[in-house]
Motif scaffolding. Structure first.
Motif, PDB file in Angstrom:
ATOM      1  N   MET A 106       0.846  -1.193   0.000  1.00  8.25           N
ATOM      2  CA  MET A 106       0.000   0.000   0.000  1.00  8.25           C
ATOM      3  C   MET A 106       0.881   1.242   0.000  1.00  8.25           C
ATOM      4  O   MET A 106       1.725   1.405   0.874  1.00  8.25           O
ATOM      5  CB  MET A 106      -0.914  -0.009   1.225  1.00  8.25           C
ATOM      6  N   LYS A 107       0.696   2.111  -0.989  1.00  4.81           N
ATOM      7  CA  LYS A 107       1.470   3.350  -1.065  1.00  4.81           C
ATOM      8  C   LYS A 107       0.558   4.515  -0.707  1.00  4.81           C
ATOM      9  O   LYS A 107      -0.482   4.730  -1.348  1.00  4.81           O
ATOM     10  CB  LYS A 107       2.070   3.533  -2.454  1.00  4.81           C
ATOM     11  N   ILE A 108       0.968   5.252   0.305  1.00  3.95           N
ATOM     12  CA  ILE A 108       0.127   6.319   0.846  1.00  3.95           C
ATOM     13  C   ILE A 108       0.789   7.676   0.637  1.00  3.95           C
ATOM     14  O   ILE A 108       1.944   7.884   1.029  1.00  3.95           O
ATOM     15  CB  ILE A 108      -0.125   6.098   2.352  1.00  3.95           C
ATOM     16  N   PHE A 109       0.052   8.582   0.034  1.00  4.05           N
ATOM     17  CA  PHE A 109       0.478   9.979  -0.103  1.00  4.05           C
ATOM     18  C   PHE A 109      -0.218  10.752   1.011  1.00  4.05           C
ATOM     19  O   PHE A 109      -1.439  10.895   1.010  1.00  4.05           O
ATOM     20  CB  PHE A 109       0.077  10.529  -1.470  1.00  4.05           C
ATOM     21  N   LEU A 110       0.571  11.224   1.973  1.00  8.05           N
ATOM     22  CA  LEU A 110       0.013  11.854   3.168  1.00  8.05           C
ATOM     23  C   LEU A 110       0.355  13.337   3.210  1.00  8.05           C
ATOM     24  O   LEU A 110       1.524  13.715   3.220  1.00  8.05           O
ATOM     25  CB  LEU A 110       0.557  11.164   4.423  1.00  8.05           C
ATOM     26  N   LEU A 111      -0.670  14.156   3.231  1.00  7.31           N
ATOM     27  CA  LEU A 111      -0.486  15.595   3.449  1.00  7.31           C
ATOM     28  C   LEU A 111      -0.461  15.821   4.955  1.00  7.31           C
ATOM     29  O   LEU A 111      -1.468  15.634   5.631  1.00  7.31           O
ATOM     30  CB  LEU A 111      -1.634  16.376   2.796  1.00  7.31           C
ATOM     31  N   GLY A 112       0.705  16.200   5.475  1.00  6.08           N
ATOM     32  CA  GLY A 112       0.877  16.223   6.923  1.00  6.08           C
ATOM     33  C   GLY A 112       1.225  17.580   7.484  1.00  6.08           C
ATOM     34  O   GLY A 112       0.715  18.600   7.053  1.00  6.08           O
ATOM     35  N   GLY A 113       2.112  17.551   8.496  1.00  8.57           N
ATOM     36  CA  GLY A 113       2.518  18.784   9.159  1.00  8.57           C
ATOM     37  C   GLY A 113       1.840  19.023  10.486  1.00  8.57           C
ATOM     38  O   GLY A 113       2.056  20.047  11.129  1.00  8.57           O
ATOM     39  N   THR A 114       0.996  18.088  10.915  1.00  8.34           N
ATOM     40  CA  THR A 114       0.287  18.220  12.193  1.00  8.34           C
ATOM     41  C   THR A 114       0.652  17.057  13.111  1.00  8.34           C
ATOM     42  O   THR A 114       1.198  16.044  12.671  1.00  8.34           O
ATOM     43  CB  THR A 114      -1.239  18.200  11.984  1.00  8.34           C
ATOM     44  N   LYS A 115       0.303  17.202  14.388  1.00 12.57           N
ATOM     45  CA  LYS A 115       0.492  16.090  15.323  1.00 12.57           C
ATOM     46  C   LYS A 115      -0.366  14.906  14.910  1.00 12.57           C
ATOM     47  O   LYS A 115       0.038  13.743  15.063  1.00 12.57           O
ATOM     48  CB  LYS A 115       0.138  16.544  16.741  1.00 12.57           C
ATOM     49  N   ASP A 116      -1.553  15.189  14.382  1.00 10.50           N
ATOM     50  CA  ASP A 116      -2.419  14.116  13.881  1.00 10.50           C
ATOM     51  C   ASP A 116      -1.691  13.269  12.847  1.00 10.50           C
ATOM     52  O   ASP A 116      -1.776  12.039  12.856  1.00 10.50           O
ATOM     53  CB  ASP A 116      -3.682  14.701  13.236  1.00 10.50           C
ATOM     54  N   SER A 117      -0.988  13.927  11.935  1.00 15.85           N
ATOM     55  CA  SER A 117      -0.327  13.200  10.852  1.00 15.85           C
ATOM     56  C   SER A 117       0.777  12.291  11.391  1.00 15.85           C
ATOM     57  O   SER A 117       0.996  11.200  10.854  1.00 15.85           O
ATOM     58  CB  SER A 117       0.242  14.173   9.813  1.00 15.85           C
ATOM     59  N   ILE A 118       1.476  12.723  12.437  1.00 20.84           N
ATOM     60  CA  ILE A 118       2.513  11.882  13.037  1.00 20.84           C
ATOM     61  C   ILE A 118       1.880  10.635  13.657  1.00 20.84           C
ATOM     62  O   ILE A 118       2.397   9.521  13.513  1.00 20.84           O
ATOM     63  CB  ILE A 118       3.308  12.659  14.106  1.00 20.84           C
ATOM     64  N   ASN A 119       0.755  10.828  14.337  1.00 17.11           N
ATOM     65  CA  ASN A 119       0.045   9.678  14.919  1.00 17.11           C
ATOM     66  C   ASN A 119      -0.424   8.708  13.838  1.00 17.11           C
ATOM     67  O   ASN A 119      -0.395   7.483  14.027  1.00 17.11           O
ATOM     68  CB  ASN A 119      -1.145  10.160  15.742  1.00 17.11           C
TER      69      ASN A 119
END
Length: 261
Positions: free
Chosen positions: A1-14
């Motif tokens: 599974m390849k995931i493109f994640l738009l992050g930058g938040t604590k939520d994204s780290i979790n």
């Protein structure tokens, strides 16, 4: 599974940590800052991009590298990128999820010192009209300072920001005294907020409605302890997203991923 994640938040780290622990997945995380990308790397992201990406670049990466799903875990106030990411997923016909942290539950919180507005421009106007002699603690990030300072004197303004080059340059451009800058390394506790209120003799705190993970309750309770006001900017409504594509915790995310794959 390849995931493109738009992050930058604590939520994204979790999210990164959860997926890496429970799935065989490759994760590419994009953030707008080097600080955010370092956190993503520490969280376990396989690859990171540490600058804003225009729509056509995101489409190119997802298409060329054959990503399976786009997850948007950006801040609740990053409405433009959320609108863009939803349109990209629709255009490319790939699964899309928006991780939307729950709105702060204020049911058992004293909100008598809370003032809700729709924008940072409005926050500045409220301060100019009602608290124009007050010191202001700005707990809402460097990108929102300019709108507040259209109505508020920089001499009374104390922003709590991540001390990265871009944020420092914004402060300089807005004539904010370097001694007014409060370094940020994460959400502050109630006690830390009280210390800042006392140190800077503040009468007003500005914050986003960024959920409990963003420390909203700790800010309100600190303000209540010192009997000062909190001006809270409410979240923008994003109509482009289908409600079925929104998850608000890791359990809901897990169920969606299992359905997709």
């Amino acid at each position: 599974m390849k995931i493109f994640l738009l992050g930058g938040t604590k939520d994204s780290i979790n999210i990164i940590k959860f997926i890496k622990e429970n799935y065989d997945a490759f994760i590419l995380t994009t953030t707008t800052t080097k600080y955010g990308s370092k956190l993503a790397e520490k969280g376990g992201s396989d690859d990171v991009i540490a600058h804003p990406l225009p729509k056509d670049e995101i489409i190119g990466i997802i298409t060329d590298e054959k990503f399976d799903i786009l997850i948007d875990a950006t801040h609740p106030f990053a409405s433009h990128i959320t609108q863009t990411s939803a349109s990209i997923a629709k255009e490319l016909e790939i699964p899309y999820l928006r991780f939307e942290r729950p709105i702060t539950n204020l049911k058992n919180i004293d909100t008598s010192n809370l003032i809700c507005v729709n924008s940072f421009v409005d926050a500045g106007k409220v301060i100019a009209n009602e608290f124009n002699q007050s010191n202001v603690l700005h707990f809402a990030g460097a990108n929102t300072m300019e709108d507040v300072l259209k109505s508020v004197s920089a001499e009374k303004f104390y922003p709590r920001i991540v001390k990265v080059k871009s944020s420092i340059e914004k402060c300089k451009k807005l004539d904010i005294d370097p001694s007014h800058i409060i370094p940020m390394t994460g959400a502050a506790s109630k006690e830390e907020n009280i210390e800042l209120i006392e140190k800077y003799d503040a009468d007003v705190i500005i914050t986003k409605e960024s959920g409990e993970i963003g420390g909203v309750i700790d800010k309100i309770e600190a303000a209540n302890t010192k009997n000062i006001k909190v001006i809270m900017i409410e979240r923008p409504q994003i109509n482009e997203i289908n409600k079925k594509d929104i998850v608000s915790n890791l359990e809901e995310l897990d169920k969606k991923l299992k359905n997709f794959f």
